[in-house]
Design a protein around this motif. Structure first.
Motif, mmCIF file in Angstrom:
data_model
loop_
_atom_site.group_PDB
_atom_site.id
_atom_site.type_symbol
_atom_site.label_atom_id
_atom_site.label_comp_id
_atom_site.label_asym_id
_atom_site.label_seq_id
_atom_site.Cartn_x
_atom_site.Cartn_y
_atom_site.Cartn_z
ATOM 1 N N VAL A 71 0.757 -1.009 -0.162
ATOM 2 C CA VAL A 71 -0.014 0.038 0.107
ATOM 3 C C VAL A 71 0.376 1.364 -0.209
ATOM 4 N N VAL A 72 0.470 1.833 -0.814
ATOM 5 C CA VAL A 72 1.794 3.793 -1.290
ATOM 6 C C VAL A 72 0.542 4.686 -1.248
ATOM 7 N N TRP A 73 1.611 5.924 -0.729
ATOM 8 C CA TRP A 73 0.904 6.756 -1.870
ATOM 9 C C TRP A 73 1.110 7.098 -2.597
ATOM 10 N N GLU A 74 2.258 6.233 -3.711
ATOM 11 C CA GLU A 74 2.420 6.980 -5.021
ATOM 12 C C GLU A 74 3.189 5.714 -5.343
ATOM 13 N N ASP A 75 2.974 5.423 -6.662
ATOM 14 C CA ASP A 75 3.485 4.365 -7.470
ATOM 15 C C ASP A 75 4.202 4.533 -8.515
ATOM 16 N N ASP A 76 5.608 4.352 -8.025
ATOM 17 C CA ASP A 76 7.147 4.801 -8.915
ATOM 18 C C ASP A 76 8.145 3.941 -9.711
ATOM 19 N N ALA A 77 7.169 2.154 -8.803
ATOM 20 C CA ALA A 77 8.067 1.572 -9.182
ATOM 21 C C ALA A 77 7.681 0.041 -9.121
ATOM 22 N N THR A 78 7.808 -0.584 -10.200
ATOM 23 C CA THR A 78 7.283 -2.380 -9.783
ATOM 24 C C THR A 78 8.252 -2.921 -8.766
ATOM 25 N N VAL A 79 7.572 -3.253 -7.829
ATOM 26 C CA VAL A 79 7.591 -3.956 -6.784
ATOM 27 C C VAL A 79 8.065 -6.058 -6.578
ATOM 28 N N HIS A 80 9.224 -6.188 -6.484
ATOM 29 C CA HIS A 80 9.289 -7.719 -6.185
ATOM 30 C C HIS A 80 9.650 -8.847 -5.148
ATOM 31 N N ARG A 81 8.946 -10.095 -4.692
ATOM 32 C CA ARG A 81 9.180 -10.708 -3.844
ATOM 33 C C ARG A 81 10.946 -10.945 -3.977
ATOM 34 N N LYS A 82 11.503 -11.524 -2.866
ATOM 35 C CA LYS A 82 13.079 -12.254 -2.837
ATOM 36 C C LYS A 82 12.531 -13.035 -4.058
ATOM 37 N N ASP A 83 11.397 -13.950 -4.204
ATOM 38 C CA ASP A 83 11.587 -15.253 -5.333
ATOM 39 C C ASP A 83 10.922 -13.924 -6.536
ATOM 40 N N ASN A 84 11.409 -12.934 -7.170
ATOM 41 C CA ASN A 84 11.208 -12.169 -7.870
ATOM 42 C C ASN A 84 9.815 -11.912 -8.612
ATOM 43 N N ILE A 85 8.703 -12.209 -7.907
ATOM 44 C CA ILE A 85 7.236 -12.622 -7.503
ATOM 45 C C ILE A 85 6.437 -11.033 -7.762
#
Length: 426
Positions: A87-101
Motif C-alpha cells: 500500500v503506497v501513496w505514489e506508485d513509482d516502481a514495480t515491486v518484487h519479492r525475493k523470489d522475483n514474484i
C-alpha cells in the motif's frame, strides 16, 4: 505526506473497502486490515485481501513511494515474503519479492477524501501555531474522548517511570527497600541535584545504611561524606562532628571511596541546598521503622503526609551551610515538596510494586493523586489558555505526558486527540 498518516488511513479504513483497483488493474477488496505492528517487520499482520477472485491472507507493507521497498532492502528480507499487498501513496516502481514474484500494489492517492487530506494538512501545518498542532481545535474535542485519553496518559506516565524502578530492582537483586532508598534520595535532589543524589545513593552500600539507619548522625555523616561535603577544612563544631563520625563509619563498614557527583548549590534557593535536603532525608530514614511497608500500605494522602512529617537536624535550624549562621527556622519538609515526592517516587513505586506482584492498584492510586494540587508550570498554564484545564495532579501529570510524548514529537496520529479530529473528516 507522512507514512504514519497512511497507517492511520489503512487502520481506520478511511478509504473504500470495495471498488479498489491495484496499479496493474486487478479488483481489490479489503476483508480485514490486519493488526498494526509497531516493531520490525511488515506494518500490518494477518490481513485478508481479495484480489480478483482470490482471497489472500498475509501481511501488509505501507510506504510513501513504491520504490521505498528497495530503499529499505525488503526484497532481501524473508520477513517480507508474506506481504500480500503493498500500500503506497505514489506508485513509482514495480515491486518484487525475493523470489522475483511481483507484489500487488494499491496506490491511495486517488482514493482519499479531499476533506480528510485538508484536515490532515491543517493539523500538521505550523502556520500561526505556537504550542501544539491541534491548539486551534482541541477545545472543541468531545470531552469524553479527551478525559479517557488523559486518564490513559497518567498510567502511561507511571509505566514509563517503572522502567527506572525495574532497572534499580534488578541491580539490587530484588531488594525493594534499596530501590526506595535510591529512588527517594534521587528525588530529594529535585531537578538540579537529582542525578548527583542518584549517584550518591548508588555509591553507598545499602547494607551499611540498614545498619546505621536508626542513627541520624551516622546516616547524615555517611551521606554528607560520600557526597564530598566534608572534604574541606572547617572549624565548625558540627562539621567536625560529622567528619569524625564519617571516618568512624567508613572504617567500621570498610566503605569504598565514593565516586558520587558532588551536588550543586548554584542557582538553588537555600531551602533546596543539598545540606538541608540530605539532613531531611537522614531524619526521614532514622525516624521511621519499616519505611517501605508504611509507604506501600498507605491508602490515603493523609497517611503519606504523616510519614513525611520530618525536619532537618537541629543544627540546620540556624544554618543553610556549615559555619554561616542564618535566621532561625525549622527546616521542615513543605507540603509542596512532599507532593513532588509522592508524585515522582511513591506512586510510581506503589504502581510498579503492585504490577510486579500481579495486583490491581489503580483504584488505590487515583484518590491519592487527585488529592494533590496540580503542578504549576508553563506547559500547564498554556493548556489552560487553550481551555484545557488541570484541576489536580493527575490531570497535570496527564497533560505533561501528552505534551512531551505526543505533541512535541508530532505523534498526532498515535494520539486519540489527533485521531478524533481526523476521523470526523472522511
Amino acid at each position: 505526506m507522512r507514512e504514519d498518516f497512511l497507517h492511520f488511513i489503512w487502520k481506520h479504513k478511511k478509504l473504500p473497502i470495495t471498488n479498489l483497483v491495484s496499479t496493474s488493474g486487478e479488483a481489490i477488496e479489503i476483508v480485514q486490515v490486519g493488526t498494526h505492528n509497531h516493531f520490525a517487520g511488515p506494518d500490518f499482520f494477518n490481513a485478508q485481501i481479495r484480489i480478483g477472485s482470490q482471497l489472500w491472507a498475509g501481511n501488509i507493507e505501507i510506504h510513501i513511494k513504491s520504490s521505498d521497498w528497495y530503499a529499505h532492502n525488503h526484497e532481501q528480507d524473508e520477513n517480507y515474503d508474506t506481504v500480500i499487498l503493498h500500500v503506497v501513496w505514489e506508485d513509482d516502481a514495480t515491486v518484487h519479492r525475493k523470489d522475483n514474484i511481483p507484489i500487488p500494489t494499491l496506490a491511495l492517492k486517488t482514493y482519499l477524501s479531499p476533506k480528510l487530506i485538508k484536515a490532515y494538512e491543517a493539523l500538521f501545518s505550523k502556520s500561526g501555531k505556537r504550542f501544539i498542532n491541534c491548539e486551534k481545535q482541541i477545545a472543541g474535542l468531545d470531552s469524553f474522548v479527551l478525559k479517557n485519553w488523559l486518564d490513559r496518559m497518567y498510567f502511561e506516565r507511571l509505566e514509563e517511570k517503572s522502567a527506572l524502578i525495574l532497572s534499580l530492582l534488578k541491580k539490587s537483586k530484588n531488594n525493594w527497600e534499596e530501590v526506595l532508598f535510591v529512588l527517594l534520595l534521587k528525588n530529594f535532589g529535585l531537578k538540579i541535584n537529582g542525578d548527583a543524589f542518584l549517584s550518591l545513593a548508588q555509591s553507598v552500600d545499602f547494607t551499611s545504611v540498614r545498619k546505621i539507619g536508626a542513627d541520624t548522625l551516622q546516616l547524615e555523616s555517611l551521606l554528607f561524606g560520600h557526597a564530598g561535603l566534608l572534604d574541606e577544612n572547617n572549624t565548625d563544631l558540627y562539621f567536625k562532628e560529622l567528619k569524625d563520625e564519617y571516618q568512624y563509619v567508613k572504617h567500621k563498614f570498610k566503605c569504598e571511596e565514593s565516586n558520587a557527583v558532588r551536588p550543586a548549590f548554584f542557582k538553588l534557593r537555600p531551602p533546596n541546598f543539598p545540606t538541608i535536603r540530605l539532613s531531611q532525608f537522614s531524619n526521614l530514614y532514622a525516624g521511621q521503622n519499616n519505611l517501605f511497608s508504611r509507604l506501600i500500605d498507605a491508602a490515603s494522602i493523609e497517611e503519606l503526609y504523616g510519614v513525611f512529617n520530618v525536619s532537618a537536624s537541629e543544627y540546620w535550624d540556624t544554618h543553610y551551610t556549615f559555619a554561616k549562621e542564618s535566621k532561625k527556622s525549622k527546616k521542615k519538609l513543605t507540603k509542596k515538596f512532599i507532593d513532588l515526592l509522592i508524585i515522582n517516587t511513591i506512586l510510581p513505586l506503589k504502581f510498579c510494586h503492585a504490577q510486579y506482584h500481579g495486583k490491581e492498584i489503580e483504584s488505590n492510586l487515583i484518590p491519592i493523586i487527585i488529592g494533590i494540587k496540580k503542578e504549576d508550570n508553563s506547559i500547564i498554564e498554556t493548556f489552560n489558555n487553550l481551555k484545557i484545564s488541570a484541576h489536580n495532579a493527575m490531570e497535570s501529570q496527564s497533560l505533561l505526558q501528552l505534551y512531551t510524548n505526543y505533541c512535541v514529537k508530532n505523534k498526532c496520529l498515535q494520539c486519540a486527540v489527533g485521531n478524533s479530529l481526523l476521523k470526523g473528516n472522511d
